[in-house]
Design a protein around this motif. Structure first.
Motif, mmCIF file in Angstrom:
data_model
loop_
_atom_site.group_PDB
_atom_site.id
_atom_site.type_symbol
_atom_site.label_atom_id
_atom_site.label_comp_id
_atom_site.label_asym_id
_atom_site.label_seq_id
_atom_site.Cartn_x
_atom_site.Cartn_y
_atom_site.Cartn_z
ATOM 1 N N LEU A 1 -25.827 1.110 41.569
ATOM 2 C CA LEU A 1 -24.756 1.883 42.198
ATOM 3 C C LEU A 1 -23.434 1.130 42.116
ATOM 4 O O LEU A 1 -22.415 1.681 41.692
ATOM 5 C CB LEU A 1 -25.103 2.170 43.660
ATOM 6 N N ARG B 1 -27.753 -5.489 46.814
ATOM 7 C CA ARG B 1 -28.737 -4.551 47.371
ATOM 8 C C ARG B 1 -28.901 -3.293 46.536
ATOM 9 O O ARG B 1 -30.007 -2.769 46.423
ATOM 10 C CB ARG B 1 -28.355 -4.200 48.807
ATOM 11 N N LEU B 2 -27.815 -2.761 46.009
ATOM 12 C CA LEU B 2 -27.934 -1.574 45.152
ATOM 13 C C LEU B 2 -27.193 -1.856 43.843
ATOM 14 O O LEU B 2 -26.109 -1.330 43.600
ATOM 15 C CB LEU B 2 -27.343 -0.345 45.850
ATOM 16 N N PRO B 3 -27.765 -2.689 43.005
ATOM 17 C CA PRO B 3 -27.036 -3.164 41.814
ATOM 18 C C PRO B 3 -26.515 -2.035 40.938
ATOM 19 O O PRO B 3 -25.366 -2.059 40.509
ATOM 20 C CB PRO B 3 -28.071 -3.997 41.063
#
Lengths: 1150, 342
Positions: B106, B102-104
């Motif tokens: 990060l 979902r937040l690669p």
């Protein structure tokens, strides 16, 4: 018609303020000088004199309460003026004076026509609803609604106290992260740098703060250049370098022997020079390189001169070194790269969130001010339109308003056709602006009030042709109070020093007649023996204050409880002050503070709301069960847990026969849940409260009226959140729990406003109020309550001379990092707070109409506010004599001590009360003798046997005192020691673990408690109990206890008797020996050890216990019963089968 | 009929010693709020901590199986670095992987930083082990023992040693810490005597040979080892490793056992006093279920005999008042003036 009021010292200024409608006026109105009346008078003069129509008047007040007061008084005065002008007889109300004064002035004008005045006033009364008396947010909302397109808001916007915007930020943050930190990561370098230094929570905090409208959009883009620290702190650095140089000139004096102090000063000077010339980059390089300067800055303590240095040199040297060291260490926390990255990273989020809020019609309080300022600044035609409507602008409490408000006011007061884009350069229309304020009462720094900005704004009005007027005639306080206040702030030792952060002190002039007798202002020094530390001092202060109030109300002075206000710097450590008030049954009400959500009744209601809003939350269910509304005992909860019961109430199905309380509470919750399911949330909240019984439960407790008011306020707020904010019950509970409902501060006002109660409030809350007697406690508090906006990670900084910036602080206090702007703000705040602390004392004292009392304490290192009393001649290191007159006779000093208070003054029952209680108890006992009590004590069986007349209260006849209630009922007699010894021994044995050496630990406390209740010497009790226990622990009885397989102590008994009554009592010990035999045991401490006497006294009681156990357990025969005579260490068996009493047979199995 | 735990973990005893009522709610009533589903930007510290523990256990155990600790330090380090690559994928990367979807950006960043932190830790730790000559005995060692506390009090305690090392008759119990806890406070004797920091001395008691209640400093020590993202923290670097080799004085040892006896007596009596520290209450999940703001309840508790010993252990000190008798004697002395300082 009666004559005009007598002129006062500042009458000329007042007259001009009321009548000079052609000039802009800045009125500096000291405390109690009647500024509200003056505002009304000017408005009335303008309306009745035909200068303006009422709808052309705009009055800006500071609070909602002030708005309501001004509207009411304006209406009342207009009505009185209409009556006077029409030749009628005005009422005797307070508004008559103003109306009469206006009428007299108008009547003196040439061409005066009373009928014309009456007509104008009548028209104003007809259009009263059109007058714009508003607080600043209300006025801004009106303006934005009038010009929605120009201001960029939805015409139907709602004013959001904060919770809706917070919810929007919650919703938007994950979307922002998805865009920034997803696969694309358009600003990956920036984020990589940032995430290497701070965690995402910190970033989110800064993002949320930056999204507030209080920070101008212009500061968000592009990345603005930070002000260099060397420039921001230039004056301070230069001064310190000069001071260090001066000290180093006296090297021989400051550096005797082998001291290294001078070297330390040189290092500090070098560090400051680096900072000045190279900024933080220079400092960072030095710190990274190590070396002497870096080591010096790295030290936690500042260098101190040797003790051999003469004190006149040592003091300044120490202070200079400390200041230089502190500044360098503070600047070492500056990290412009990091804070710059942070701001750059979250700026898009902040911008987008604001746009979303406006698109959804949400306008926060911050936004109201800033959007209105922007509307006026950017739209001259809008300004023209607004100015054509409002011809007279009255502004109250100008010193405590947000600097943005100054800009709004200056734009509104601009000449017609004015086009200035800088409010401070706007030409002002003469007579349009009337400002009232008192910088001496500026105490709202933490809300953004800024003395420098106030000075700037008022100076602008004056340079644009306005006039300043001082009001000094005080109508509130007796002359003695005024004299004392003036002496405090004008004397040679005063701490009031005019400067950039402190206005000049202008003395007040009393107008009330002088009262005879003692000076009305007193300093009370608390007995140092009773005030050895902060806690004991506060306790002593509380006791003394309560006693004083009780005595004054009971005395001949005609005081009521409501005549007293106790004002604090902050409502913390209140418990020490409330307890004595409660002890003396003095009614009080607390205004303000943050304790509302923690009030027990509020907590109970929150628990119920949470359980209903979050059925799956086990802690909410538990909270409800343990609250008065659930009323389930911990024992039942523990038993339920042992059966692996579930803690979500919708799934829980407790067995009602085994967990009756829990089953009942759960059923109640389920019914309530069904009942509110289809109701709107605001209606549901009120329904929940009314069905919960909490109102009834609260009303029945001490301070019940307050509890009821608090519950209603919580229900009202919850309903408001649901209705106006469109929140679900779940969201309502979340909003309240997280403290995001700002109106839930302080206790609720009790509906009966005439309630006679002492007011407890903060100085901030007291502003604008007055009372006959004002008591100011806790002056010895060393640490002032901090109220500034320090918790915010990002905040607006208006520097002097270096523009506006966003100040950023991240991290905890020990390892935080800041940018230079934030550091500048922190230091500026600290200095402002020091000045504001002095003003708080001024505000507190000027609330007193007839009498003021300040509580001090002797100390060699006095607190800042006690130092301020030096101007009265009060030296805390050597307080004056008791009764001494200070400050030229206007202040009396008294030594006060709780030790001098009588028992009645501390809430302990006096002898007369004790006698009344004894008489009452005797009457109750007599009544009991005449009746057959439903609950009977087995211990009374012996008395019944010896007194055949019936059931006697045996409380006063027993010598062993095995139960506490006997002592409570008994009057002191020779047997008190025996009874206390019995209680004490029982208490110790209740939890004894069988170890001989653990007995003394429990003994001392048990003796203290037992003795305290009976009012006898605890040493005697302890000695006697020790004797009994010593005999016991070495006896075979103690060994049997240790060997026991199982023991059950303090087992309650409730057994139906054959005659229909019920026996109730407590078994001291139920013991199972290693052979599996059960024994019912009663501990006795009787002085006699004669078995037959003891059997005679206690045998029936013990037999009954044994029978009750047999009945409860369905045993075929009762367990063995023994009296354990502790003094002799002997067990005296009792035969239960010989008992006179009979219990019904146990129920048949199955 | 209460469902009181029969064996106690150090953390639950610390809870009892710090906030007894909370212990009642959590460990007796078993009321706990389920952890909320974490957002895509959040990884529960507990999960991450567990994954790091498992990685270290797996990696060190493999090194021990390969007898790598007997090799030259450089070889040991090299082998550990190689193993880290595979163990990282198995444990931490697998956990973080779910979030990476979902937040690669990060989570790749976070993973990179954690990997570096673990690598740094292992290198430093292996260097210390080699320098001091320790050899591993066991990892993830489950220990349970009935601790004799004197005066007939026995307290069954269990714990999990992250590792046990030995060296010429000496032993060292190691515990990894991945949170932000201040390690120094966990080996502070005052905190131990006050019932707040129990883990380290309890581990030492658990590790002592049966019948050896007072092992000497030479024989047994407990170490706490910190693994974390210290690069984010400014100021003084937090301690990476702290040691506890037993109490300095017999009085401290006696005081600690007495403190444990007081806690045991609370359990026996079913007595769970309130805790009045508002700073803790502000962050306590159970605040709404607690009656700490009910004045009569507080008054009653303040004078209750049952909780007197517990209240008094909070005034113990590392030097003078190590025992309750000392605390009470000090309380009986006239207090010195201690008005709050600026």
């Amino acid at each position: 018609m009666s004559a005009a009021p007598l002129p006062v010292a500042d009458q000329a200024g007042r007259d001009r303020a009321a009548t000079d409608l052609g000039s802009n006026l800045v009125v500096i109105a000291g405390a109690g000088t009647g500024k509200t009346s003056l505002l009304i008078e000017r408005a009335l003069t303008a309306i009745a004199g035909g200068h303006i129509r009422i709808e052309q008047l705009a009055a800006i007040t500071f609070t909602e309460k002030a708005t309501a007061e001004m509207k009411t008084r304006l209406a009342g005065s207009l009505e009185e003026l209409w009556t006077i002008a029409g030749g009628g007889t005005p009422s005797a109300g307070g508004d008559v004076r103003v109306a009469r004064s206006v009428f007299h002035r108008l009547a003196d004008r040439p061409g005066f026509d009373a009928q014309e005045v009456a007509d104008r006033v009548q028209e104003a009364l007809h259009h009263l609803d059109r007058v714009a008396v508003r607080n600043i947010h209300g006025l801004c909302a009106d303006l934005l609604r009038a010009f929605p397109r120009a201001s960029g808001v939805d015409p139907g916007f709602s004013v959001d106290p904060g919770e809706a915007y917070a919810a929007l930020l919650d919703e938007q943050w994950p979307r922002f992260l998805a865009a920034e930190l997803g696969e694309e990561a358009p600003r990956s370098d920036l984020w990589a740098r940032l995430l290497a230094r701070v965690d995402l929570n910190t970033v989110a905090t800064v993002g949320r703060d930056l999204a507030r409208f209080a920070i101008p959009l212009a500061l968000l883009t592009p990345r603005s250049a930070p002000p260099p620290p060397g420039e921001l702190f230039r004056a301070e650095i230069d001064q310190l370098i000069a001071d260090l140089d001066a000290l180093l000139q006296r090297r021989e004096e400051i550096n005797p022997g082998r001291s290294t102090f001078a070297t330390a000063l040189e290092e500090l000077g070098e560090g400051l020079t680096l900072l000045r010339d190279g900024g933080t980059a220079g400092l960072d390089t030095t710190l990274a390189a190590g070396g002497a300067v870096a080591r010096r800055i790295g030290m936690k303590s500042a260098p101190r001169p040797s003790s051999k240095v003469a004190s006149d040199v040592a003091g300044p040297a120490r202070r200079t070194a400390a200041a230089a060291h502190e500044l360098l260490r503070a600047c070492a926390t500056i990290d412009e790269d990091l804070t710059g990255d942070l701001l750059e990273a979250v700026a898009p989020f902040a911008r987008h969130a604001r746009e979303m809020a406006l698109a959804r019609g949400l306008v926060t309080f911050d936004a109201l001010l800033h959007l209105t300022r922007d509307l006026l600044r950017d739209n001259p035609e809008v300004r023209d339109a607004i100015r054509s409507r409002y011809r007279l602008l009255l502004v109250d409490e100008f010193q405590d308003t947000d600097p943005v408000q100054y800009e709004i006011v200056l734009f509104l007061a601009e000449v017609d056709g004015g086009r200035s884009v800088d409010s401070y350069r706007a030409e002002l229309a003469p007579g349009r602006l009337f400002i009232v304020g008192d910088p001496k009462q500026s105490i709202y720094r933490f809300r953004g009030a800024d003395h420098a900005e106030f000075e700037r704004a008022t100076q602008r009005v004056l340079t644009a042709g306005g006039t300043a007027l001082d009001l000094v005639a005080n109508f509130r306080s007796v002359p003695g109070v005024i004299d004392a206040i003036n002496a405090l702030f004008t004397g040679p030792d005063t701490v009031w020093t005019a400067g950039p952060r402190q206005p000049p002190y202008v003395p007040l002039i009393g107008t009330r007649p002088a009262a005879e007798g003692d000076p009305p202002v007193e300093i009370w020094t608390v007995d140092p023996e009773a005030a050895r530390n902060a806690a004991s001092r506060r306790k002593a202060e509380g006791q003394i204050i309560a006693a004083e109030i009780a005595a004054a109300v009971a005395g001949p002075g005609g005081f009521a409880y409501g005549d007293f206000s106790i004002v604090f710097g902050a409502l913390i450590n209140l418990a020490a002050y409330l307890r004595p008030l409660r002890d003396l049954r003095i009614p009080f009400v607390i205004e303000g503070g943050h304790g509302f959500l923690q009030r027990p009744e509020v907590q109970a209601f929150r628990a119920l709301l949470s359980a209903l809003a979050r059925p799956g939350d086990p802690i909410a269910f538990l909270a409800f069960l343990r609250s008065p509304a659930g009323a389930v005992t911990d024992v039942e909860l523990a038993a339920y847990a042992a059966e692996h019961g579930t803690w979500t109430w919708q799934e829980a199905r407790p067995d009602a026969s085994r967990f009756p309380g829990l089953a009942r509470a759960r059923e109640r919750l389920a019914r309530l849940h069904d009942e509110i399911r289809s109701l709107p949330v605001d209606t549901a909240v009120h329904r929940i409260l009314s069905r919960s019984d909490l109102l009834t439960l609260s009303a029945g407790t001490f301070e019940g009226a307050q509890g009821v008011a608090n519950l209603r306020r919580l229900a009202g707020t919850a309903a408001r959140l649901a209705r106006d904010g469109g929140l679900s019950l779940h969201q309502v509970v979340e909003t309240i729990d997280t403290g995001r409902a700002p109106e839930l501060e302080g206790e609720a006002s009790i509906e009966d406003e005439g309630r006679d109660a002492v007011q407890i409030l903060t100085i901030h809350k007291a502003k604008g109020l007055e009372n006959r007697v004002v008591i100011i406690p806790d002056l010895a508090r060393q640490k002032p309550a901090r109220r500034s906006d320090r918790r915010r990670a990002a905040t607006l900084v208006r520097t002097s001379g270096h523009g506006q910036h966003v100040g950023v602080q991240i991290g905890r206090k020990s390892d935080h990092r800041v940018n230079a702007a934030r550091l500048w703000l922190e230091r500026e705040n600290r200095r402002h707070e020091e000045a504001e602390r002095v003003r708080l004392l001024y505000v507190a004292l000027t609330r007193a109409a007839d009498r003021a009392i300040v509580l001090a304490a002797g100390s060699r290192r006095p607190a800042p506010l006690i130092q301020a009393l030096r101007a009265w001649g009060y030296d805390s290191a050597a307080p004056p004599d008791d009764g001494a007159l200070l400050a030229g006779g206007c202040v009396r000093h008294r030594y006060v001590s709780p030790r001098r208070l009588s028992p009645a003054e501390t809430g302990e029952p006096a002898a007369a009360v004790g006698a009344a209680v004894s008489a009452w108890n005797a009457a109750v006992s007599a009544a009991h003798r005449q009746s057959r009590r439903p609950l009977r004590s087995p211990s009374s069986l012996h008395d019944e046997a010896s007194t055949p007349a019936g059931h006697h209260d045996s409380a006063s006849r027993h010598q062993d005192g095995s139960r506490e209630d006997r002592v409570q009922q008994a009057t002191p007699d020779a047997g008190a020691l025996g009874r206390c010894t019995g209680i004490c021994v029982h208490r110790v044995l209740e939890t004894w673990d069988g170890e001989a050496n653990t007995l003394p630990m429990r003994l001392a406390q048990a003796a203290r408690q037992a003795a305290a209740r009976a009012g006898i010497d605890e040493a005697q009790v302890e000695q006697e109990a020790r004797r009994v226990l010593s005999a016991f622990v070495t006896s075979p009885l103690a060994e049997r206890f240790r060997q026991a397989h199982r023991v059950i102590r303090e087992l309650p008994v409730l057994a139906p008797a054959a005659d229909g009554s019920t026996w109730t009592g407590t078994i001291d010990l139920l013991l199972e020996d290693p052979d599996g035999n059960w024994f019912v045991i009663d501990h006795k401490t009787d002085r006699t050890s004669d078995p037959s006497t003891l059997r005679d006294r206690h045998g029936e009681q013990l037999s009954l216990y044994a029978l009750a156990v047999a009945q409860a357990l369905g045993l075929s025969e009762p367990p063995r019963a023994e009296i354990w005579h502790l003094r002799s260490g002997r067990a005296i068996p009792v035969d239960p089968t010989r008992a006179r009493v009979a219990l019904p047979p146990p129920p048949a199995p199955g | 009929g209460a469902s009181m735990p029969s064996v106690h973990s150090p953390s639950s005893l610390e809870e009892l010693g710090t906030r007894p009522l909370r212990y009642f709610f959590r460990d007796v009533l078993h009321v706990e709020r389920p952890e909320p589903e974490p957002g895509p930007d959040h990884l529960a510290p507990r999960l991450l901590g567990t994954a790091v523990h498992q990685l270290l256990h797996d990696l060190y155990a493999q090194l021990a199986r390969e007898q790598a600790f007997e090799q030259e330090p450089a070889a040991l380090q090299a082998r550990a670095a190689a193993l880290l690559q595979t163990r990282w994928e198995s444990w931490v990367a697998a956990l973080i992987g779910r979030h990476i979807l979902r937040l690669p950006f990060l989570w790749r960043e976070e993973a990179r930083r954690w990997k570096r932190a673990i690598s740094t830790f292992i290198a430093a730790d292996l260097a210390t082990i080699a320098d001091e000559g320790w050899q591993p005995v066991d990892f993830e060692l489950h220990v349970q023992r009935a601790l004799e506390l004197g005066h007939g009090t026995v307290l069954p305690v269990r714990g999990i040693f992250d590792r046990l090392l030995q060296q010429r008759g000496r032993r060292c119990v190691g515990d990894y810490k991945t949170g932000r806890a201040d390690l120094k406070s966990r080996v502070g004797v005052t905190n131990m005597l006050r019932g707040i920091a129990l883990q380290v001395p309890l581990y030492r008691m658990l590790a002592a040979a049966p019948g050896t209640d007072h092992p000497s400093d030479e024989e047994l020590q407990v170490e706490l080892l910190r693994i974390g993202l210290t690069d984010r923290e400014a100021g003084e670097a937090p301690a990476r490793r702290v040691l506890f080799a037993g109490f300095d004085a017999t009085a401290q040892d006696d005081g600690f056992r007495e403190t444990l006896r007081v806690l045991a007596s609370l359990l026996r009596a079913g007595c769970f006093p309130l805790h009045h520290d508002g700073r803790i209450c502000d962050h306590c999940d159970y605040a709404l279920a607690c009656r700490t703001n009910h004045v009569p309840t507080r008054e009653r508790e303040a004078h209750a005999v049952d909780g007197a010993d517990f209240r008094d252990i909070k005034a113990k000190t590392a030097t003078k008042e190590t025992l309750l008798a000392g605390v009470r004697a000090a309380a009986a002395r006239p207090p010195a003036g201690d008005e709050e300082t600026p």
